[in-house]
Scaffold this active site. Structure first.
Site, PDB file in Angstrom:
ATOM      1  N   HIS A  17       0.574  -1.139  -0.086  1.00  0.00           N
ATOM      2  CA  HIS A  17      -0.064  -0.010   0.006  1.00  0.00           C
ATOM      3  C   HIS A  17       0.683   1.156  -0.106  1.00  0.00           C
ATOM      4  CE1 HIS A  17      -3.577   2.405   2.049  1.00  0.00           C
ATOM      5  NE2 HIS A  17      -3.571   2.325   0.890  1.00  0.00           N
ATOM      6  N   GLU A  44       1.008  -0.243  -4.817  1.00  0.00           N
ATOM      7  CA  GLU A  44      -0.254   0.654  -4.944  1.00  0.00           C
ATOM      8  C   GLU A  44       0.328   2.025  -4.820  1.00  0.00           C
ATOM      9  OE1 GLU A  44      -3.907   2.964  -3.649  1.00  0.00           O
ATOM     10  OE2 GLU A  44      -1.990   2.487  -2.689  1.00  0.00           O
ATOM     11  N   ASP A  46      -1.123   6.431  -5.613  1.00  0.00           N
ATOM     12  CA  ASP A  46      -2.390   7.191  -5.945  1.00  0.00           C
ATOM     13  C   ASP A  46      -1.848   8.226  -6.807  1.00  0.00           C
ATOM     14  OD1 ASP A  46      -4.396   6.432  -3.819  1.00  0.00           O
ATOM     15  OD2 ASP A  46      -2.708   6.952  -2.549  1.00  0.00           O
ATOM     16  N   HIS A  59      -2.129  11.204  -2.056  1.00  0.00           N
ATOM     17  CA  HIS A  59      -3.563  10.718  -1.853  1.00  0.00           C
ATOM     18  C   HIS A  59      -4.569  11.698  -1.872  1.00  0.00           C
ATOM     19  CE1 HIS A  59      -6.690   8.977   1.138  1.00  0.00           C
ATOM     20  NE2 HIS A  59      -6.232   7.842   0.197  1.00  0.00           N
ATOM     21  N   GLU A 119      -4.004   3.793  -8.438  1.00  0.00           N
ATOM     22  CA  GLU A 119      -5.224   4.430  -8.048  1.00  0.00           C
ATOM     23  C   GLU A 119      -5.462   5.762  -8.684  1.00  0.00           C
ATOM     24  OE1 GLU A 119      -8.184   5.843  -4.439  1.00  0.00           O
ATOM     25  OE2 GLU A 119      -6.658   4.394  -4.070  1.00  0.00           O
TER      26      GLU A 119
END
Length: 250
Positions: A17, A44, A46, A59, A119
């Site tokens: 993450h 992952e 953002d 994020h 993401e």
């Protein structure tokens, strides 16, 4: 369809993450490097657009939590954003760590044969444009690669933009709360996965996702008991902060 009949899933089961969870400042290259040192092979992150169209990792909508900047990140030019300190909030060890562009992180992953889950985290009002930009950049960078990145978003408009920009790239719908139209929405945007808060997965929901031809991924799982429950249910991937706890080969 039964899980055994689903198309082969090209991604690792474990996904780090935001690079390395809580061990390093999230969404920085330092975090990715630390996660890789712990043996993780997929990450992952953002991604959002600067005011002048540069994709970078962050994020939040605002800059305050993870940088020394103020205000809405998407309203700043990349020249302004590139000057910010994105590491001191975490610890002195990472003081001065900059915000990275998505292209820089992607090229690092490609050079090290690592997989990426991007993401799409748009500034409100830029959902379609952000999805389009992420997909076009990813398609260019991963051209000729056997496996491209997994593009995910909570925002259907961002997924629509991603599909328009690079229909060949894998997409996933993110869900934090149950919604009755989830499978229909995933089909509408030609998604290959549902990426859900781990609380939403139980035997029936995993079976329904697989029956719809979708892979079932779970976030953010930070304890062994929850991870064990999810693997027993048959989920296909887990996103975790605990890069020091779990063995990504497991």
């Amino acid at each position: 369809m039964p899980k055994s009949e689903l198309p082969a899933w090209p991604y690792p089961r474990w996904i780090a993450h935001r690079g390395a969870g809580k061990l390093a400042p999230e969404n920085t290259l330092a975090a990715f490097r630390l996660g890789a040192r712990h043996g993780w092979r997929m990450f992952e992150c953002d991604a959002k657009l600067s005011s002048d169209g540069v994709l970078f990792l962050l994020h939040d909508t605002g800059l305050e939590r993870t940088t020394n900047g103020q205000g809405c990140a998407g309203e700043r030019s990349w020249g302004e954003l590139a000057q910010l300190d994105a590491g001191s909030w975490h610890s002195r060890e990472f003081a001065g760590e900059p915000l990275p562009t998505l292209e820089r992180v992607a090229r690092w992953c490609l050079a090290n044969h690592l997989q990426l889950n991007i993401e799409i985290k748009p500034t409100p009002g830029t959902e379609h444009a952000s999805g389009l930009a992420v997909a076009r950049l990813a398609a260019r960078l991963w051209q000729g690669q056997a496996t491209g990145p997994l593009l995910t978003s909570f925002q259907p408009a961002a997924l629509a933009g991603a599909r328009e920009g690079a229909p060949e790239l894998a997409r996933g719908l993110l869900l934090d709360e149950a919604r009755p139209d989830a499978l229909e929405l995933a089909r509408e945007h030609a998604c290959v996965a549902l990426v859900c808060n781990h609380r939403l997965w139980h035997a029936d929901s995993v079976a329904a996702a697989h029956a719809a031809g979708l892979r079932a991924l779970s976030y953010t799982v930070n304890d062994e008991e929850t991870a064990g429950r999810l693997w027993q249910l048959g989920v296909d991937g887990i996103i975790s902060d605990r890069v020091e706890l779990f063995s990504p080969a497991g």
